[in-house]
Design a protein around this motif. Structure first.
Motif, mmCIF file in Angstrom:
data_model
loop_
_atom_site.group_PDB
_atom_site.id
_atom_site.type_symbol
_atom_site.label_atom_id
_atom_site.label_comp_id
_atom_site.label_asym_id
_atom_site.label_seq_id
_atom_site.Cartn_x
_atom_site.Cartn_y
_atom_site.Cartn_z
ATOM 1 N N ILE A 342 0.842 -1.197 0.000
ATOM 2 C CA ILE A 342 0.000 0.000 0.000
ATOM 3 C C ILE A 342 0.875 1.244 0.000
ATOM 4 O O ILE A 342 1.827 1.352 0.777
ATOM 5 N N VAL A 343 0.536 2.187 -0.871
ATOM 6 C CA VAL A 343 1.109 3.525 -0.786
ATOM 7 C C VAL A 343 -0.050 4.483 -0.558
ATOM 8 O O VAL A 343 -1.116 4.342 -1.161
ATOM 9 N N GLY A 344 0.141 5.433 0.343
ATOM 10 C CA GLY A 344 -0.960 6.342 0.654
ATOM 11 C C GLY A 344 -0.463 7.697 1.103
ATOM 12 O O GLY A 344 0.686 7.867 1.527
ATOM 13 N N GLY A 345 -1.352 8.664 1.005
ATOM 14 C CA GLY A 345 -1.076 10.012 1.485
ATOM 15 C C GLY A 345 -2.398 10.745 1.634
ATOM 16 O O GLY A 345 -3.380 10.403 0.970
ATOM 17 N N VAL A 416 2.001 -6.307 3.652
ATOM 18 C CA VAL A 416 3.445 -6.536 3.743
ATOM 19 C C VAL A 416 4.219 -5.237 3.919
ATOM 20 O O VAL A 416 5.333 -5.241 4.453
ATOM 21 N N ALA A 417 3.651 -4.099 3.491
ATOM 22 C CA ALA A 417 4.340 -2.822 3.657
ATOM 23 C C ALA A 417 3.360 -1.691 3.386
ATOM 24 O O ALA A 417 2.432 -1.825 2.583
ATOM 25 N N TYR A 418 3.585 -0.569 4.074
ATOM 26 C CA TYR A 418 2.857 0.666 3.792
ATOM 27 C C TYR A 418 3.886 1.761 3.538
ATOM 28 O O TYR A 418 4.817 1.960 4.331
ATOM 29 N N PHE A 419 3.714 2.485 2.416
ATOM 30 C CA PHE A 419 4.605 3.584 2.055
ATOM 31 C C PHE A 419 3.823 4.892 2.143
ATOM 32 O O PHE A 419 2.750 5.022 1.549
ATOM 33 N N PRO A 488 -1.374 4.479 11.971
ATOM 34 C CA PRO A 488 -2.232 3.318 12.226
ATOM 35 C C PRO A 488 -1.652 2.010 11.709
ATOM 36 O O PRO A 488 -1.870 0.953 12.311
ATOM 37 N N PHE A 489 -0.903 2.075 10.612
ATOM 38 C CA PHE A 489 -0.299 0.859 10.073
ATOM 39 C C PHE A 489 0.841 0.369 10.965
ATOM 40 O O PHE A 489 0.901 -0.813 11.312
ATOM 41 N N TYR A 490 1.718 1.281 11.352
ATOM 42 C CA TYR A 490 2.910 0.877 12.107
ATOM 43 C C TYR A 490 2.668 0.895 13.611
ATOM 44 O O TYR A 490 2.869 -0.104 14.301
ATOM 45 N N ASN A 491 2.239 2.044 14.142
ATOM 46 C CA ASN A 491 2.108 2.175 15.588
ATOM 47 C C ASN A 491 0.977 1.308 16.150
ATOM 48 O O ASN A 491 1.030 0.891 17.301
ATOM 49 N N HIS A 492 -0.054 1.071 15.347
ATOM 50 C CA HIS A 492 -1.199 0.304 15.825
ATOM 51 C C HIS A 492 -1.092 -1.183 15.498
ATOM 52 O O HIS A 492 -1.390 -2.022 16.347
ATOM 53 N N ILE A 495 2.803 -3.036 11.027
ATOM 54 C CA ILE A 495 3.097 -3.258 9.608
ATOM 55 C C ILE A 495 4.319 -2.423 9.224
ATOM 56 O O ILE A 495 4.330 -1.215 9.475
ATOM 57 N N PRO A 496 5.355 -2.995 8.623
ATOM 58 C CA PRO A 496 6.541 -2.212 8.259
ATOM 59 C C PRO A 496 6.188 -1.066 7.318
ATOM 60 O O PRO A 496 5.365 -1.221 6.401
ATOM 61 N N ILE A 497 6.806 0.099 7.555
ATOM 62 C CA ILE A 497 6.496 1.278 6.748
ATOM 63 C C ILE A 497 7.777 1.974 6.295
ATOM 64 O O ILE A 497 8.846 1.811 6.886
#
Length: 702
Positions: A342-345, A416-419, A488-492, A495-497
């Protein structure tokens, strides 16, 4: 300043298809590596500065605050762009408790009360500043009320600033306090003002920090003019405050206002021009060292004799619930569709938002186009790729948080990853960060992407040069403490970011002057850095999508963790706890490093000889458990929503990052027994992560 055409020619002259990476790709067999590098180089060549400029102008054509028609317009624009690329699209709506001010007024009181002009106003050279009504001076989630009181200057409004006032015998109870922006999150300033009994808070950007003391002001320069205002949220939590820890879906129970973790006093952002109107005649005793700002008079603390009136009216009683919209563009994986990259902004802004965060949205759109065109050319992703834009980030990471809370099970199992792309381009200085496990990947991809205007020079090489990184070392990278949509992805969820962007000087943050005119004049005149951020995003997405074995680096992860242990030991010593030691953490991290070295050797040997789909599947399933093991379901004792035990934003600052927060918060609380338990708990979780690394190695070497 180089003319845009010249910048474009310089970029075209760069060897976009030249293989700037070293031979071999981590996580790939040799045969697959060659195909992957060719596909990535083709995608890297696709993002177009001219297209980025067009999209930036369209998306920043007017304010688009969350919960408004302007934000609905950006939703429709992004979806239309994705559909034109042939990408599957979706929109998720959440209904959020998000009151908007309907009237904001501030007066300097006295014999002849003076109403302060809170508008930023139009600039002749900036069409957007006069085309639409400007956003009100909002501090999102500030309280409503009508209060009159003496003014007290509280410097930056930090916890230590109030301690200084206490030492001077100065109380802010019943007063209107004025704080300057900076050195902590504005929500902490609101929390501390209310905690100390203030009736209202005014926050301003001091010219010493981002105005004429730093550089020429807009429109002559990039910095904040005297009428410029910095808006922003003053909520300290993440997500809808009426549904803490769970998604704001239909039928979800909501807290009453008096139970929500939001300020209950009026909080208003004002310009430094208006701050001068109030601070100029404040008097009082000795000004503490370091409290003098950049306005052209001697500051005083007060209280009084200046009196102010602050009146804020909101739509809390009539229209507190507002819709927000997250958008998604999805390219389905051909072999592992349930694994997500996932990539998001965020898409919302306090004004036109050309830098924050139209630049990130444009980067995502151009990366999506680059990948979609590569798919049409025959490249197929194994894993599913998601190109997301979030709503209401500016109010408290709301859109991304609601999505994660709404889809926790699927993300926990398969992401697997969030960017993250937040302010992707407003200058030419590259920076990046995120999970230590993904930092080598970002550096490697940066070696493959050309730096604009420097033929033959990669982003990585320019990054090293600009940061003056010594030989044998890597450029420093930021820790994922919080404050943007990776939280939310990493701290919660663990999920590696990774995140990256191109920065530069400026003072239009959260202002109506964060516009296309500002961006095309000062931030990124040729929009080449917008395109370059998209090149990085496209390659990062493709690299993770098709890896035979997910390219996490747990050797670097463990060695990064080891660097944090001495500070824990020093803090234990400073607390006077001679019987406590950080050795259990150090020993556990050492075991993780040893396991990671053995795993990566086994991985590279296995890939060199080829791995079966079954072996790769078992290996990757184990790898997905490594960083999840460093979270705990009950979260931090201070903040249960934060489950990750490696990084978090400091609860007493908001901008500062804290490592090993469960341990360091226990030390700060002065509770020796709790600290001992937290040390042992963290060591146990490192051992669980090590077990997952060992399981990955076992899968490769049955």
């Amino acid at each position: 300043m180089m003319h845009r055409a010249a910048l474009l020619l310089a970029l075209i002259g760069a060897p976009l298809t030249a293989p700037l990476v070293a031979q071999g790709v981590v996580g790939y067999t040799p045969a697959n590596a060659d195909r992957q590098k060719a596909a990535e180089q083709a995608a890297i060549a696709r993002p177009d500065p001219a297209r980025a400029s067009v999209m930036s102008k369209a998306l920043s054509d007017g304010p688009h605050v969350a919960g408004t028609d302007g934000q609905a317009r950006t939703r429709d624009y992004v979806i239309a762009q994705m559909k034109a690329m042939g990408i599957e699209t979706d929109v998720k709506q959440y209904d959020i408790w998000m009151p908007h001010p309907t009237s904001v007024q501030v007066w300097r009181m006295g014999r002849t009360p003076k109403a302060l002009n809170l508008k930023e106003g139009p600039v002749a050279s900036d069409p957007t500043s006069s085309k639409y009504p400007e956003t009100a001076p909002i501090n999102g989630y500030g309280g409503s009320g009508d209060v009159t009181a003496e003014v007290v200057y509280v410097n930056y409004g930090l916890i230590e600033d109030y301690a200084t006032l206490d030492s001077l015998g100065i109380s802010v109870k019943g007063k209107i306090v004025m704080a300057r922006y900076g050195r902590s999150f504005r929500g902490i300033k609101a929390r501390e003002a209310e905690k100390h009994g203030a009736k209202a808070l005014l926050i301003y950007s001091d010219p010493q920090d981002d105005g004429y003391v730093v550089g020429d002001v807009y429109p002559e320069g990039a910095y904040r003019p005297s009428q410029g205002i910095q808006r922003g949220s003053v909520m300290n939590g993440d997500g809808d405050p009426s549904t803490p820890g769970y998604a704001s879906v239909k039928g979800a129970p909501r807290l009453a206002l008096d139970k929500m973790d939001v300020p209950h006093i009026p909080v208003v952002p004002i310009s430094y021009g208006n701050a001068g109107e109030l601070l100029r005649d404040v008097r009082g005793g000795v000004l503490p060292r370091g409290w003098q700002g950049g306005l052209p008079f001697r500051y005083h603390v007060g209280p009084g004799p200046v009196t102010a009136r602050v009146k804020v009216v909101t739509d809390t009683a009539t229209k507190a619930i507002k819709p927000i919209w997250d958008t998604f563009g999805t390219i389905r994986g051909t072999e592992l569709p349930d694994e997500l990259v996932i990539v998001g902004g965020h898409r919302d802004a306090w004004g036109p938002g050309a830098a924050d965060n139209v630049s990130g949205t444009v980067s995502i759109l151009e990366a999506a186009r680059a990948v979609a065109e590569q798919v049409k050319a025959g490249w197929k992703p194994k894993r599913t790729l998601v190109f997301a834009t979030w709503d209401a980030e500016e109010w408290g990471l709301i859109g991304s948080t609601e999505y994660v809370e709404d889809d926790t099970l699927r993300l926990s199992k398969g992401a697997v990853a969030y960017f993250n792309q937040d302010v992707s381009a407003q200058g030419g200085s590259f920076g990046g960060g995120g999970s230590p496990s993904l930092r080598p990947l970002l550096r490697d991809v940066a070696r493959a992407v050309p730096y604009p205007g420097k033929p033959g020079t990669s982003v990585y090489a320019m990054w090293r040069s600009m940061t003056r990184t010594p030989d044998g070392q890597e450029p420093s990278m930021g820790d994922p403490g919080g404050g943007s949509d990776f939280a939310p992805f990493y701290n919660h969820l663990g999920i590696p970011i990774a995140e990256w962007g191109f920065g530069g000087g400026g003072g239009v943050y959260h202002s109506v002057y964060d516009s296309y005119a500002w961006m095309s004049t000062f931030g990124d005149p040729g929009f080449t850095f917008h395109a370059t951020s998209a090149r990085l995003a496209a390659a990062m997405m493709m690299r993770m999508a098709n890896a035979d074995v997910l390219p996490y680096d747990y050797v670097e992860f463990a060695r990064t963790m080891q660097k944090y242990v001495p500070a824990v030991q020093s803090a234990l010593g400073a607390a006077g706890w001679k019987t406590l030691s950080a050795a259990p953490i150090a020993d556990a991290v050492t075991r993780m490093e040893q396991a990671a070295v053995a795993y990566q050797t086994a991985r590279d040997n296995a890939l060199a000889n080829g791995v079966s789909a079954a072996v790769a599947k078992n290996t990757n399933e184990a790898l997905l458990k490594v960083e999840r093991a460093l979270t705990r379901p009950e979260g931090l004792k201070t903040r249960p929503w934060f489950r990750n035990l490696i990084y978090v934003a400091d609860e007493n600052n908001g901008y500062a990052n804290m490592v090993f927060p469960s341990v360091n918060e226990a030390i700060r609380s002065g509770d020796q027994a709790l600290t001992q338990r937290e040390i042992l708990d963290l060591a146990k979780r490192f051992d669980a992560a090590t077990a997952a690394v060992n399981a990955a190695r076992a899968a490769l070497t049955p």
